[in-house]
Design an enzyme around this catalytic site. Structure first.
Site, mmCIF file in Angstrom:
data_model
loop_
_atom_site.group_PDB
_atom_site.id
_atom_site.type_symbol
_atom_site.label_atom_id
_atom_site.label_comp_id
_atom_site.label_asym_id
_atom_site.label_seq_id
_atom_site.Cartn_x
_atom_site.Cartn_y
_atom_site.Cartn_z
ATOM 1 N N ASP A 1 0.835 -1.205 0.000
ATOM 2 C CA ASP A 1 0.000 0.000 0.000
ATOM 3 C C ASP A 1 0.872 1.258 0.000
ATOM 4 O O ASP A 1 1.832 1.344 0.772
ATOM 5 C CB ASP A 1 -0.898 0.023 1.235
ATOM 6 N N HIS B 1 -0.569 4.746 -0.209
ATOM 7 C CA HIS B 1 -1.288 5.757 0.576
ATOM 8 C C HIS B 1 -0.697 7.159 0.481
ATOM 9 O O HIS B 1 -0.512 7.848 1.495
ATOM 10 C CB HIS B 1 -1.375 5.322 2.048
ATOM 11 N N ASN C 1 -9.351 -1.010 -1.543
ATOM 12 C CA ASN C 1 -10.593 -0.469 -0.989
ATOM 13 C C ASN C 1 -10.594 1.057 -0.986
ATOM 14 O O ASN C 1 -11.646 1.679 -1.041
ATOM 15 C CB ASN C 1 -10.861 -1.017 0.413
ATOM 16 N N HIS C 2 -9.410 1.686 -0.960
ATOM 17 C CA HIS C 2 -9.385 3.154 -0.978
ATOM 18 C C HIS C 2 -9.676 3.702 -2.375
ATOM 19 O O HIS C 2 -10.277 4.773 -2.491
ATOM 20 C CB HIS C 2 -8.063 3.677 -0.409
ATOM 21 N N HIS D 1 -2.937 -4.429 2.211
ATOM 22 C CA HIS D 1 -4.138 -4.094 2.979
ATOM 23 C C HIS D 1 -3.957 -4.135 4.495
ATOM 24 O O HIS D 1 -4.483 -3.275 5.192
ATOM 25 C CB HIS D 1 -5.296 -5.010 2.559
HETATM 26 MN MN LIG Z 1 -6.618 -1.443 2.044
#
Ligand SMILES: [Mn+2]
Length: 218
Positions: free
Chosen positions: A18, A20, A73-74, A184
């Site tokens: 991830d 982010h 999911n983001h 995740h």
């Molecule tokens: Mn995630």
């Protein structure tokens, strides 16, 4: 739903956890391992945005010919918000969506459309066999069943939201794939459960680091 990549005859194939919104940190990690954009490829397990300071760079990265991501999911939050309006805004905000919610509607739509093009899974041919990449949990015990699972909403939701394998330390092997790489759930170090390798070592966290997994030497 699934994007297939042939063998990389020219260079190496890395998978990163991830991101982010920490693209500068990712750039440093790539430089440290001598990533060569002309011949190497970088695959992402998704969650490119939310939480970090450089979320808007996600579209520039996705435009690079050597960078390939599945949706997390983001990305799903952004897709649902901009294309369907069906998102719990308070929940989205609490999970780092403030940067997106503050964008002009046209820019939100640009992100939504770009993210909606991302596959739920990527599979890459390597010398050892097929390696799968998806965001959270593999919804099937046999990789051959993945297309059918992704045709249904429960399978898609498991793929981008579930934490069951880590929660239950599920060591079962996914058949007909050499390894599946997922993110995740932030962990201190890379953890393999069965043939599923969890690589979100929190490059986006103060105490974490980006793992660039070379899938040619798994
Ligand atoms: Mn995630």
């Amino acid at each position: 739903m699934i994007r297939h990549f042939g063998k990389n005859a020219a260079g190496r194939d890395f998978v990163v956890g991830d991101i982010h919104g920490y693209f500068s940190r990712l750039q440093e990690a790539l430089a440290a391992c001598g990533f060569a954009p002309g011949k190497d490829r970088l695959f992402s397990v998704g969650d490119l945005v939310d939480r970090g300071p450089e979320c808007e760079l996600a579209l520039d990265w996705l435009a690079q010919p050597w960078f390939h991501a599945v949706r997390g999911n983001h990305e799903d939050y952004a897709i649902r918000h901009s294309l369907t309006g069906r998102v719990d805004v308070d929940n989205y905000m609490a999970n780092g969506g403030g940067w997106f919610l503050g964008l002009p509607a046209q820019r939100q739509k640009e992100f939504g459309l770009a993210f909606d093009k991302l596959p739920y899974a990527i599979e890459v041919e390597t010398a050892k066999g097929l390696v799968g990449v998806l965001h959270a949990d593999c919804p099937v015990r046999d990789w051959k069943d993945l297309p059918a699972a992704l045709a249904g909403k429960p399978g898609r939701m498991t793929t981008i939201w579930s934490r069951e394998r880590t929660q239950y330390s599920d060591q079962s092997v996914v058949q007909n794939v050499y390894a599946v790489i997922v993110g995740h759930t932030p962990l201190r170090e890379v953890v393999a459960l069965g043939n599923v390798v969890h690589i979100d070592t929190g490059g986006w966290l103060e105490q974490g680091h980006f793992t660039l997994l070379d899938i040619g030497v798994l």
